[in-house]
Design a protein around this motif. Structure first.
Motif, PDB file in Angstrom:
ATOM      1  N   GLU A  40       0.827  -1.211   0.000  1.00 17.44           N
ATOM      2  CA  GLU A  40       0.000   0.000   0.000  1.00 17.44           C
ATOM      3  C   GLU A  40       0.864   1.264   0.000  1.00 17.44           C
ATOM      4  N   SER A  41       1.731   1.369  -0.986  1.00 16.01           N
ATOM      5  CA  SER A  41       2.661   2.503  -1.091  1.00 16.01           C
ATOM      6  C   SER A  41       2.706   3.021  -2.524  1.00 16.01           C
ATOM      7  N   GLN A  42       3.106   4.286  -2.667  1.00 20.61           N
ATOM      8  CA  GLN A  42       3.276   4.872  -3.996  1.00 20.61           C
ATOM      9  C   GLN A  42       4.426   5.870  -3.986  1.00 20.61           C
ATOM     10  N   ILE A  43       5.253   5.805  -5.020  1.00 13.76           N
ATOM     11  CA  ILE A  43       6.392   6.710  -5.122  1.00 13.76           C
ATOM     12  C   ILE A  43       6.472   7.293  -6.539  1.00 13.76           C
ATOM     13  N   LYS A  44       6.931   8.526  -6.627  1.00 16.52           N
ATOM     14  CA  LYS A  44       7.136   9.225  -7.898  1.00 16.52           C
ATOM     15  C   LYS A  44       8.625   9.531  -8.018  1.00 16.52           C
ATOM     16  N   TYR A  45       9.213   9.287  -9.191  1.00 16.80           N
ATOM     17  CA  TYR A  45      10.655   9.467  -9.350  1.00 16.80           C
ATOM     18  C   TYR A  45      10.992   9.754 -10.809  1.00 16.80           C
ATOM     19  N   PRO A  46      12.135  10.398 -11.063  1.00 17.33           N
ATOM     20  CA  PRO A  46      12.560  10.665 -12.447  1.00 17.33           C
ATOM     21  C   PRO A  46      13.064   9.391 -13.121  1.00 17.33           C
ATOM     22  N   VAL A  47      12.784   9.275 -14.393  1.00 18.60           N
ATOM     23  CA  VAL A  47      13.341   8.176 -15.179  1.00 18.60           C
ATOM     24  C   VAL A  47      14.859   8.312 -15.232  1.00 18.60           C
ATOM     25  N   ALA A  48      15.353   9.557 -15.303  1.00 21.98           N
ATOM     26  CA  ALA A  48      16.788   9.855 -15.266  1.00 21.98           C
ATOM     27  C   ALA A  48      16.970  11.214 -14.595  1.00 21.98           C
ATOM     28  N   PHE A  49      18.090  11.367 -13.880  1.00 23.27           N
ATOM     29  CA  PHE A  49      18.375  12.624 -13.188  1.00 23.27           C
ATOM     30  C   PHE A  49      19.231  13.535 -14.070  1.00 23.27           C
ATOM     31  N   ILE A  50      19.085  14.839 -13.871  1.00 20.82           N
ATOM     32  CA  ILE A  50      19.911  15.803 -14.599  1.00 20.82           C
ATOM     33  C   ILE A  50      21.255  15.931 -13.891  1.00 20.82           C
ATOM     34  N   LYS A  51      22.317  15.810 -14.636  1.00 16.68           N
ATOM     35  CA  LYS A  51      23.674  15.825 -14.088  1.00 16.68           C
ATOM     36  C   LYS A  51      23.930  17.062 -13.239  1.00 16.68           C
ATOM     37  N   GLY A  52      24.377  16.828 -11.985  1.00 22.48           N
ATOM     38  CA  GLY A  52      24.750  17.921 -11.098  1.00 22.48           C
ATOM     39  C   GLY A  52      23.600  18.546 -10.323  1.00 22.48           C
ATOM     40  N   GLN A  53      22.365  18.251 -10.699  1.00 22.23           N
ATOM     41  CA  GLN A  53      21.219  18.826  -9.991  1.00 22.23           C
ATOM     42  C   GLN A  53      20.715  17.886  -8.901  1.00 22.23           C
ATOM     43  N   THR A  54      20.050  18.451  -7.891  1.00 20.06           N
ATOM     44  CA  THR A  54      19.519  17.663  -6.777  1.00 20.06           C
ATOM     45  C   THR A  54      18.629  16.533  -7.293  1.00 20.06           C
ATOM     46  N   VAL A  87      20.693   5.068  -0.568  1.00 22.47           N
ATOM     47  CA  VAL A  87      21.015   6.153  -1.502  1.00 22.47           C
ATOM     48  C   VAL A  87      22.493   6.151  -1.868  1.00 22.47           C
ATOM     49  N   THR A  88      22.787   6.272  -3.148  1.00 24.59           N
ATOM     50  CA  THR A  88      24.180   6.365  -3.586  1.00 24.59           C
ATOM     51  C   THR A  88      24.748   7.733  -3.195  1.00 24.59           C
ATOM     52  N   SER A  89      26.010   7.759  -2.865  1.00 18.83           N
ATOM     53  CA  SER A  89      26.662   8.958  -2.346  1.00 18.83           C
ATOM     54  C   SER A  89      26.677  10.104  -3.359  1.00 18.83           C
ATOM     55  N   SER A  90      26.549  11.312  -2.832  1.00 20.53           N
ATOM     56  CA  SER A  90      26.585  12.508  -3.681  1.00 20.53           C
ATOM     57  C   SER A  90      27.939  12.669  -4.368  1.00 20.53           C
ATOM     58  N   THR A  91      29.004  12.089  -3.773  1.00 21.08           N
ATOM     59  CA  THR A  91      30.341  12.191  -4.363  1.00 21.08           C
ATOM     60  C   THR A  91      30.412  11.463  -5.707  1.00 21.08           C
ATOM     61  N   LYS A  92      29.490  10.541  -5.945  1.00 23.30           N
ATOM     62  CA  LYS A  92      29.461   9.811  -7.214  1.00 23.30           C
ATOM     63  C   LYS A  92      28.619  10.532  -8.264  1.00 23.30           C
ATOM     64  N   HIS A  93      27.997  11.655  -7.850  1.00 24.23           N
ATOM     65  CA  HIS A  93      27.076  12.351  -8.756  1.00 24.23           C
ATOM     66  C   HIS A  93      27.338  13.856  -8.753  1.00 24.23           C
ATOM     67  N   HIS A  94      28.631  14.201  -8.797  1.00 25.29           N
ATOM     68  CA  HIS A  94      29.055  15.602  -8.898  1.00 25.29           C
ATOM     69  C   HIS A  94      28.480  16.455  -7.763  1.00 25.29           C
ATOM     70  N   GLY A  95      28.397  15.843  -6.570  1.00 23.16           N
ATOM     71  CA  GLY A  95      27.928  16.569  -5.387  1.00 23.16           C
ATOM     72  C   GLY A  95      26.427  16.736  -5.302  1.00 23.16           C
ATOM     73  N   ALA A  96      25.668  16.147  -6.217  1.00 22.84           N
ATOM     74  CA  ALA A  96      24.205  16.296  -6.210  1.00 22.84           C
ATOM     75  C   ALA A  96      23.594  15.645  -4.982  1.00 22.84           C
ATOM     76  N   LYS A  97      22.848  16.423  -4.205  1.00 24.72           N
ATOM     77  CA  LYS A  97      22.164  15.899  -3.031  1.00 24.72           C
ATOM     78  C   LYS A  97      20.975  15.034  -3.450  1.00 24.72           C
ATOM     79  N   PHE A  98      20.427  14.326  -2.482  1.00 26.01           N
ATOM     80  CA  PHE A  98      19.259  13.479  -2.716  1.00 26.01           C
ATOM     81  C   PHE A  98      18.182  13.893  -1.731  1.00 26.01           C
ATOM     82  N   LYS A  99      16.963  14.099  -2.223  1.00 27.07           N
ATOM     83  CA  LYS A  99      15.851  14.502  -1.363  1.00 27.07           C
ATOM     84  C   LYS A  99      14.656  13.580  -1.573  1.00 27.07           C
ATOM     85  N   VAL A 100      13.950  13.342  -0.468  1.00 35.12           N
ATOM     86  CA  VAL A 100      12.697  12.595  -0.520  1.00 35.12           C
ATOM     87  C   VAL A 100      11.606  13.520  -0.008  1.00 35.12           C
TER      88      VAL A 100
END
Length: 383
Positions: free
Chosen positions: A195-209, A223-236
């Motif tokens: 009984e859950s639902q989540i919305k997410y991007p098919v692909a993330f834009i490089k360098g953006q949150t 969550v994969t580390s921001s250091t692997k994604h040009h410092g991009a943070k992750f938000k839920v």
């Protein structure tokens, strides 16, 4: 071993003092059905007389995870072979009730089962694509597109950044009686409960949150580390809070029929904000967000919060009403109580997600906590 010897080992097990060899002996002893009955009765009486006792299940989980088996004590029993039997044992810990039937008239506890349609939950979900079409995913059924693959248990997105400044979103909806997982394009793994639902991007834009939205339900994030994604943070995001992470593991529970949102940090660091306040959680801490402007935090037993991802439900001092709410989602059923007092009876124990609902209800009945039960289609009445 004599009965007296086993009583000593059971006592040591309850007090987290049993050795590895004693645990193995207890497991073999429980292979006999009549011994399991003695074990249940011993635990029931013990917890009735010692209602303040609660297993340190987090330590149990950590001890079990430790590869050095020579130092393991009885705390690991939450996950040892003993619990192929004890997984259905819910131990009575509430003061004020005494359900042992010694001085009670014998009642007919034969369950009434009419057209039982309650099934054990399984891997299934509905994937809604960016253009609006929906695909039913289920165990044993494969689904593939240019940017994702599903084996019927999880979805894996291709690890490529978005080629357009406009982000395309997918929705994953898990029904009652279901579970599923998704690996996002950045490598972040998300497990979704019933009984859950989540919305997410098919692909993330490089360098953006990197941002996803838990619309409702429960999800565990690795969550994969921001250091692997040009410092991009992750938000839920959620309509009651926002969680910001750098690279960590945590669980969010935000069901529609509950008034609070619970965020539990397993490792790393997260910031939880409700718009009026922000708190930073440490591992083994949980935040509680509700109508108040203040965010409550407390130390918790992580295993009890995330055991659903490992195929079990762990309850520590939970009411029968709360337990049935959790089971209702997994078994896609509705539960009512003939006696409102039964709702507040509290238990401690572990239930396997592969158990039939009748096995669970029979155990609760055998231990004397309910007199009987009735199943009619997908409805249960506890008596």
């Amino acid at each position: 071993m004599t009965k007296k010897d086993m009583e000593k080992i059971i006592s040591k097990y309850i007090n987290n003092e049993a050795s590895v060899s004693e645990i193995d002996g207890l497991s073999k002893w429980l292979d006999k059905k009549e011994n399991l009955k003695i074990f249940k009765e011993y635990l029931t009486i013990h917890h009735t007389l010692n209602s303040d006792l609660i297993f340190d299940s987090l330590a149990a989980y950590e001890n079990f995870s430790n590869k050095d088996t020579s130092t393991k004590k009885a705390r690991k029993l939450f996950l040892t072979p003993i619990f192929k039997y004890a997984a259905a044992i819910l131990i009575f810990v509430s003061a004020g009730y005494f359900f042992l039937t010694k001085d009670k008239p014998v009642k007919d506890n034969t369950p009434i089962i009419v057209n039982n349609k309650i099934k054990i939950g399984t891997d299934k979900a509905t994937l809604t694509l960016s253009e609006g079409s929906s695909i039913n995913l289920e165990k044993g059924k494969k689904y593939t597109t240019d940017n994702l693959n599903s084996n019927g248990e999880e979805i894996i997105y291709n690890s490529q950044p978005a080629t357009s400044p406009k982000i395309a979103y997918n929705y994953l909806t898990i029904p009652r009686g279901g579970q599923f997982s998704v690996k996002l394009s950045d490598g972040t793994q998300i497990w979704l409960n019933s009984e859950s639902q989540i919305k997410y991007p098919v692909a993330f834009i490089k360098g953006q949150t990197r941002e996803v939205e838990l619309i409702y339900g429960e999800a565990y994030f690795d969550v994969t580390s921001s250091t692997k994604h040009h410092g991009a943070k992750f938000k839920v995001a959620h309509n009651m809070q926002e969680v910001e992470v750098l690279g960590t593991e945590f669980n969010i529970k935000a069901y529609q029929d509950e008034v609070h949102v619970y965020t539990t940090l397993v490792e790393g660091k997260v910031g939880v904000s409700n718009g009026a306040e922000t708190v930073v959680l440490k591992p083994k801490e949980q935040s509680i967000v509700g109508d108040s402007k203040d965010i409550e935090t407390k130390n918790i037993d992580i295993y009890n919060e995330i055991s659903w991802r490992e195929g079990v439900f762990s309850f520590e001092g939970k009411s029968l009403k709360s337990i049935m709410k959790v089971l209702s989602r997994w078994y896609d059923m509705d539960v009512t109580f003939n006696n409102a007092e039964l709702e507040d009876v509290r238990f401690i124990g572990v239930l396997g997600k592969e158990q039939k609902i009748e096995e669970i209800l029979n155990t609760i009945t055998d231990l004397g906590f309910i007199n009987s039960y009735e199943i009619n289609n997908k409805k249960i009445v506890l008596k």
